[in-house]
Design a protein around this motif. Structure first.
Motif, PDB file in Angstrom:
ATOM      1  N   ASP A 386     -18.898   8.469  18.994  1.00 31.16           N
ATOM      2  CA  ASP A 386     -20.153   8.136  18.842  1.00 31.16           C
ATOM      3  C   ASP A 386     -20.423   6.862  18.493  1.00 31.16           C
ATOM      4  OD1 ASP A 386     -19.131   7.861  16.513  1.00 31.16           O
ATOM      5  OD2 ASP A 386     -20.016   9.260  14.969  1.00 31.16           O
ATOM      6  N   GLY A 387     -19.332   6.220  18.821  1.00 34.93           N
ATOM      7  CA  GLY A 387     -18.988   4.879  18.851  1.00 34.93           C
ATOM      8  C   GLY A 387     -19.679   3.960  17.069  1.00 34.93           C
ATOM      9  N   ILE A 388     -19.883   5.191  16.260  1.00 34.05           N
ATOM     10  CA  ILE A 388     -20.034   4.392  14.607  1.00 34.05           C
ATOM     11  C   ILE A 388     -18.561   3.962  13.911  1.00 34.05           C
ATOM     12  CG2 ILE A 388     -20.665   5.619  12.354  1.00 34.05           C
ATOM     13  CD1 ILE A 388     -23.044   7.171  13.836  1.00 34.05           C
ATOM     14  N   GLU A 389     -18.787   2.576  13.437  1.00 29.89           N
ATOM     15  CA  GLU A 389     -17.045   2.160  12.638  1.00 29.89           C
ATOM     16  C   GLU A 389     -17.040   3.071  11.128  1.00 29.89           C
ATOM     17  OE1 GLU A 389     -15.816  -2.072  11.073  1.00 29.89           O
ATOM     18  OE2 GLU A 389     -17.301  -2.052  13.331  1.00 29.89           O
ATOM     19  N   ARG A 390     -15.897   3.354  11.472  1.00 29.96           N
ATOM     20  CA  ARG A 390     -15.343   3.951   9.868  1.00 29.96           C
ATOM     21  C   ARG A 390     -13.857   3.156   9.977  1.00 29.96           C
ATOM     22  NH1 ARG A 390     -17.855   7.486  13.716  1.00 29.96           N
ATOM     23  NH2 ARG A 390     -18.749   9.389  13.281  1.00 29.96           N
ATOM     24  N   GLY A 391     -13.756   3.219   8.380  1.00 27.08           N
ATOM     25  CA  GLY A 391     -12.520   2.637   8.114  1.00 27.08           C
ATOM     26  C   GLY A 391     -12.489   2.577   6.588  1.00 27.08           C
ATOM     27  N   LEU A 392     -11.585   1.729   5.541  1.00 30.23           N
ATOM     28  CA  LEU A 392     -11.679   1.737   4.379  1.00 30.23           C
ATOM     29  C   LEU A 392     -11.767   0.096   3.761  1.00 30.23           C
ATOM     30  CD1 LEU A 392     -10.022   3.885   2.336  1.00 30.23           C
ATOM     31  CD2 LEU A 392      -8.388   2.992   2.800  1.00 30.23           C
ATOM     32  N   LEU A 393     -12.148   0.231   2.786  1.00 25.94           N
ATOM     33  CA  LEU A 393     -12.062  -1.049   2.358  1.00 25.94           C
ATOM     34  C   LEU A 393     -11.669  -1.126   0.486  1.00 25.94           C
ATOM     35  CD1 LEU A 393     -15.928  -2.838   2.240  1.00 25.94           C
ATOM     36  CD2 LEU A 393     -15.038   0.333   1.812  1.00 25.94           C
ATOM     37  N   GLY A 394     -11.409  -2.285   0.113  1.00 25.02           N
ATOM     38  CA  GLY A 394     -11.082  -2.186  -1.200  1.00 25.02           C
ATOM     39  C   GLY A 394      -9.919  -2.967  -1.281  1.00 25.02           C
ATOM     40  N   TYR A 395      -9.248  -3.343  -3.178  1.00 21.84           N
ATOM     41  CA  TYR A 395      -8.965  -3.811  -3.332  1.00 21.84           C
ATOM     42  C   TYR A 395      -6.878  -3.101  -3.398  1.00 21.84           C
ATOM     43  CZ  TYR A 395     -11.539  -7.570  -5.523  1.00 21.84           C
ATOM     44  OH  TYR A 395     -12.304  -9.034  -5.565  1.00 21.84           O
ATOM     45  N   PHE A 396      -6.161  -4.025  -2.723  1.00 25.52           N
ATOM     46  CA  PHE A 396      -4.973  -3.419  -3.292  1.00 25.52           C
ATOM     47  C   PHE A 396      -4.652  -4.852  -4.777  1.00 25.52           C
ATOM     48  CE2 PHE A 396      -5.264  -2.931   1.196  1.00 25.52           C
ATOM     49  CZ  PHE A 396      -4.366  -1.494   0.643  1.00 25.52           C
ATOM     50  N   VAL A 397      -3.713  -3.757  -5.672  1.00 20.61           N
ATOM     51  CA  VAL A 397      -4.389  -5.152  -6.678  1.00 20.61           C
ATOM     52  C   VAL A 397      -2.562  -5.266  -7.346  1.00 20.61           C
ATOM     53  CG1 VAL A 397      -4.542  -4.508  -9.758  1.00 20.61           C
ATOM     54  CG2 VAL A 397      -6.185  -4.002  -8.196  1.00 20.61           C
ATOM     55  N   ASN A 398      -2.030  -5.641  -7.486  1.00 24.14           N
ATOM     56  CA  ASN A 398      -0.610  -6.632  -7.845  1.00 24.14           C
ATOM     57  C   ASN A 398      -0.984  -7.924  -8.563  1.00 24.14           C
ATOM     58  OD1 ASN A 398      -0.536  -7.655  -4.475  1.00 24.14           O
ATOM     59  ND2 ASN A 398      -1.719  -8.485  -5.489  1.00 24.14           N
ATOM     60  N   SER A 399       0.827  -8.818  -9.728  1.00 24.21           N
ATOM     61  CA  SER A 399       0.560  -9.192 -10.192  1.00 24.21           C
ATOM     62  C   SER A 399       1.130 -10.540  -9.373  1.00 24.21           C
ATOM     63  CB  SER A 399       1.143  -9.039 -11.709  1.00 24.21           C
ATOM     64  OG  SER A 399       2.766  -8.713 -11.224  1.00 24.21           O
ATOM     65  N   ASN A 400       1.874  -9.979  -8.355  1.00 24.10           N
ATOM     66  CA  ASN A 400       2.282 -11.459  -7.376  1.00 24.10           C
ATOM     67  C   ASN A 400       2.154 -10.858  -5.601  1.00 24.10           C
ATOM     68  OD1 ASN A 400       4.389 -12.784  -5.771  1.00 24.10           O
ATOM     69  ND2 ASN A 400       5.680 -13.094  -7.923  1.00 24.10           N
ATOM     70  N   ILE A 401       1.691 -11.296  -5.337  1.00 26.89           N
ATOM     71  CA  ILE A 401       0.779 -10.807  -3.901  1.00 26.89           C
ATOM     72  C   ILE A 401       2.083 -11.396  -2.840  1.00 26.89           C
ATOM     73  CG2 ILE A 401      -1.092 -11.838  -2.269  1.00 26.89           C
ATOM     74  CD1 ILE A 401      -2.355 -12.819  -4.521  1.00 26.89           C
ATOM     75  N   GLU A 402       2.772 -12.273  -3.749  1.00 25.72           N
ATOM     76  CA  GLU A 402       4.007 -12.857  -2.388  1.00 25.72           C
ATOM     77  C   GLU A 402       5.001 -11.267  -2.196  1.00 25.72           C
ATOM     78  OE1 GLU A 402       4.975 -17.656  -2.084  1.00 25.72           O
ATOM     79  OE2 GLU A 402       3.787 -17.001  -3.895  1.00 25.72           O
ATOM     80  N   ASN A 403       5.721 -10.864  -3.773  1.00 20.40           N
ATOM     81  CA  ASN A 403       6.980 -10.209  -3.745  1.00 20.40           C
ATOM     82  C   ASN A 403       6.003  -9.045  -3.624  1.00 20.40           C
ATOM     83  OD1 ASN A 403       9.200  -9.700  -4.544  1.00 20.40           O
ATOM     84  ND2 ASN A 403       8.636  -9.109  -6.683  1.00 20.40           N
ATOM     85  N   GLN A 404       5.047  -8.634  -3.694  1.00 26.43           N
ATOM     86  CA  GLN A 404       4.346  -7.058  -3.625  1.00 26.43           C
ATOM     87  C   GLN A 404       3.265  -6.674  -2.088  1.00 26.43           C
ATOM     88  OE1 GLN A 404       3.725  -7.792  -8.104  1.00 26.43           O
ATOM     89  NE2 GLN A 404       2.991  -5.589  -8.383  1.00 26.43           N
ATOM     90  N   TYR A 405       1.883  -7.345  -2.459  1.00 24.04           N
ATOM     91  CA  TYR A 405       1.988  -6.855  -1.593  1.00 24.04           C
ATOM     92  C   TYR A 405       1.776  -8.041   0.436  1.00 24.04           C
ATOM     93  CZ  TYR A 405      -2.602  -7.545   2.560  1.00 24.04           C
ATOM     94  OH  TYR A 405      -2.884  -7.930   3.707  1.00 24.04           O
ATOM     95  N   GLU A 406       2.446  -9.011   0.260  1.00 24.43           N
ATOM     96  CA  GLU A 406       2.913  -9.422   1.543  1.00 24.43           C
ATOM     97  C   GLU A 406       4.163  -9.267   1.579  1.00 24.43           C
ATOM     98  OE1 GLU A 406       0.433 -14.007   1.498  1.00 24.43           O
ATOM     99  OE2 GLU A 406       2.614 -13.800   0.685  1.00 24.43           O
ATOM    100  N   PHE A 407       4.987  -8.659   0.420  1.00 23.57           N
ATOM    101  CA  PHE A 407       6.458  -8.556   1.144  1.00 23.57           C
ATOM    102  C   PHE A 407       6.378  -6.781   1.317  1.00 23.57           C
ATOM    103  CE2 PHE A 407      10.283  -5.650  -0.144  1.00 23.57           C
ATOM    104  CZ  PHE A 407      11.316  -6.778  -0.088  1.00 23.57           C
ATOM    105  N   ILE A 408       5.202  -5.693   1.308  1.00 22.88           N
ATOM    106  CA  ILE A 408       5.618  -4.226   1.661  1.00 22.88           C
ATOM    107  C   ILE A 408       5.026  -4.655   2.853  1.00 22.88           C
ATOM    108  CG2 ILE A 408       4.539  -2.440   1.830  1.00 22.88           C
ATOM    109  CD1 ILE A 408       4.039  -2.771  -1.573  1.00 22.88           C
ATOM    110  N   LEU A 409       4.067  -5.816   3.384  1.00 23.95           N
ATOM    111  CA  LEU A 409       3.793  -5.339   4.524  1.00 23.95           C
ATOM    112  C   LEU A 409       4.940  -6.175   5.688  1.00 23.95           C
ATOM    113  CD1 LEU A 409      -0.308  -6.266   4.856  1.00 23.95           C
ATOM    114  CD2 LEU A 409       0.771  -4.484   4.629  1.00 23.95           C
TER     115      LEU A 409
END
Length: 484
Positions: A386-409
């Motif tokens: 149908d051409g409608i955009e779908r997705g997900l939005l929100g927060y990834f919560v952590n105390s250390n972006i480098e060691n948690q969010y960035e590390f996992i990715l």
């Protein structure tokens, strides 16, 4: 081990509690008049509800769920708000609010990723090409993305009412310019003839089953083989083992970091991909192997052959399993649940991996809490695009972006060598959120005998639309900023 009792009245609520509200609106704001902007932040934590909506803290309240271990069951429901409000500030936002000018002792020396910002570090986590900052929407990554305001609501009426109040407040005294806003809403299914919000994502999977258990945290938790996480992994505390509090302490203590992210999901492409391989593997089994769970939430670790095992699996058991035990037993090769599946990559549990080297060990230092909702209407598989955009939005919560969010990715999602004891194809990445190239992509499913079953030729099913590295200040910190 934790030594501090969590100050729930000072900590923003979304850090420690899932709101379980069916809709949300995110605002991206640019500071126009610093003094007026600081004053408004103070009004949001003044305790004067009639003056301005108030930031929601982690103190006791229940909205359709049981009280947590530190709550008083006899007082339930202690409070039933129709909205929840939270505030995040980027490093350019702290500069624009003149915090860096007015606080000579300001320091985020343990938090290079936050200071550099999401755009500068995008390539580190694979956000290049169509995912690169130059393609992000709404002013994200431009340096004018200063403040994120998050409004959760129980109803459309509440969302509209508080949104109108907030919009008026943003404009008072020329405090902020609204650069963008985006809405998320729980997907709806018809039950007993009525649309009912359900905890699912657009790819059809039940969502939010595996959430870290926080030692001393306020939320009730499901049984889990994993060790509870120390609270300093999500709340900035003095006893943290891998960072120093931001300074001055009245600014840093009881805060956290949230990586706001908006991801477009190619739902039609994902369903087409499943069907295109039906001659090789049942589409629903492939969907389960890719995720690590059947779409109804049943984990392959407990039921590798069917999503409806005899006798069923209770909700309490859906997160109570292990991949590799201390003695090395379990499913180390991924015969039941592929090592390269999504949930096994983002939370390897006891599997020895990069950053966690012993069987049955803990990967807690890299855990994330995700607080998000889908956007766009429910897609029914088999229907035309149908051409409608779908997705997900929100927060990834952590105390250390480098060691948690960035590390996992970087280390687990996009790296084929993250499990040293198991050989994955060098081009193997997370099928769901990894940065895959159709020319070389591969997903392997080990077999009891012979070579693994391989699926090739798929590209990205998720595209990054926006990212912001946000500091989630405590109530004390917001009052401190307002008083500068």
């Amino acid at each position: 081990m934790s030594t501090s009792k969590l100050d729930l009245e000072d900590i923003q609520g979304l850090i420690l509690r899932g709101y379980r509200m069916p809709m949300v609106r995110y605002y991206l704001l640019k500071v126009k008049t610093p003094a007026a902007a600081r004053a408004l932040l103070g009004r949001l934590v003044s305790g004067e509800e009639k003056d301005a909506p108030q930031v929601t803290t982690a103190e006791e309240w229940q909205v359709g769920f049981a009280p947590g271990p530190g709550d008083d069951p006899s007082a339930s429901p202690c409070r039933r708000p129709d909205y929840c409000l939270n505030v995040g500030i980027t490093w350019p936002g702290l500069v624009a609010l003149e915090v860096s000018d007015r606080v000579p002792a300001l320091s985020f020396k343990s938090f290079t990723a936050f200071v550099e910002g999401a755009a500068q570090r995008a390539e580190r986590v694979g956000d290049k090409g169509l995912n690169a900052p130059e393609h992000w929407i709404g002013g994200f990554g431009t340096g004018s993305d200063h403040v994120m305001v998050t409004l959760h609501a129980l109803s459309f009426e509440a969302l509209r009412s508080y949104a109108l109040r907030l919009t008026a407040l943003f404009e008072q005294g020329g405090a902020f310019e609204q650069l963008w806003h985006g809405d998320g809403m729980a997907l709806l299914e018809i039950q007993d003839g009525k649309p009912v919000p359900v905890p699912k994502v657009h790819f059809g999977y039940v969502d939010a089953i595996s959430t870290p258990t926080i030692r001393g945290g306020p939320e009730p938790t499901q049984p889990d083989h994993q060790e509870p996480c120390e609270p300093w992994l999500f709340v900035l505390l003095e006893e943290a083992e891998n960072y120093y509090l931001p300074e001055p302490p009245q600014l840093g203590r009881n805060g956290s970091f949230g990586v706001f992210k908006m991801m477009r999901q190619d739902v039609v492409g994902f369903e087409s991909f499943l069907q295109s391989n039906k001659d090789t593997i049942n589409p629903e089994l492939l969907a389960a192997k890719i995720m690590g769970r059947w779409r109804n939430g049943v984990p392959l670790a407990l039921s590798p052959d069917t999503d409806s095992p005899e006798g069923g699996i209770s909700p309490e058991r859906l997160n109570d399993f292990e991949y590799v035990n201390q003695d090395g037993s379990g499913d180390p090769r991924g015969l039941r649940c592929p090592v390269g599946s999504h949930i096994r990559r983002v939370n390897p549990r006891g599997q020895p991996v990069t950053g966690q080297g012993r069987p049955g060990g803990s990967n807690n230092s890299h855990r994330l809490i995700r607080r998000g909702l889908p956007y766009g209407p429910t897609y029914i598989p088999g229907q035309p695009d149908d051409g409608i955009e779908r997705g997900l939005l929100g927060y990834f919560v952590n105390s250390n972006i480098e060691n948690q969010y960035e590390f996992i990715l970087k280390q687990w999602v996009d790296d084929a060598a993250f499990v040293g004891s198991v050989r994955l194809n060098p081009n193997s990445k997370d099928v769901v959120i990894g940065h895959n190239d159709a020319a070389g992509s591969i997903f392997e499913m080990p077999q009891p005998q012979g070579p693994p079953l391989r699926i090739n030729g798929f590209s990205n099913f998720v595209t990054t639309q926006a990212v912001a590295y946000c500091f989630l200040p405590s109530v004390t910190a917001l009052k401190f900023i307002a008083g500068l």
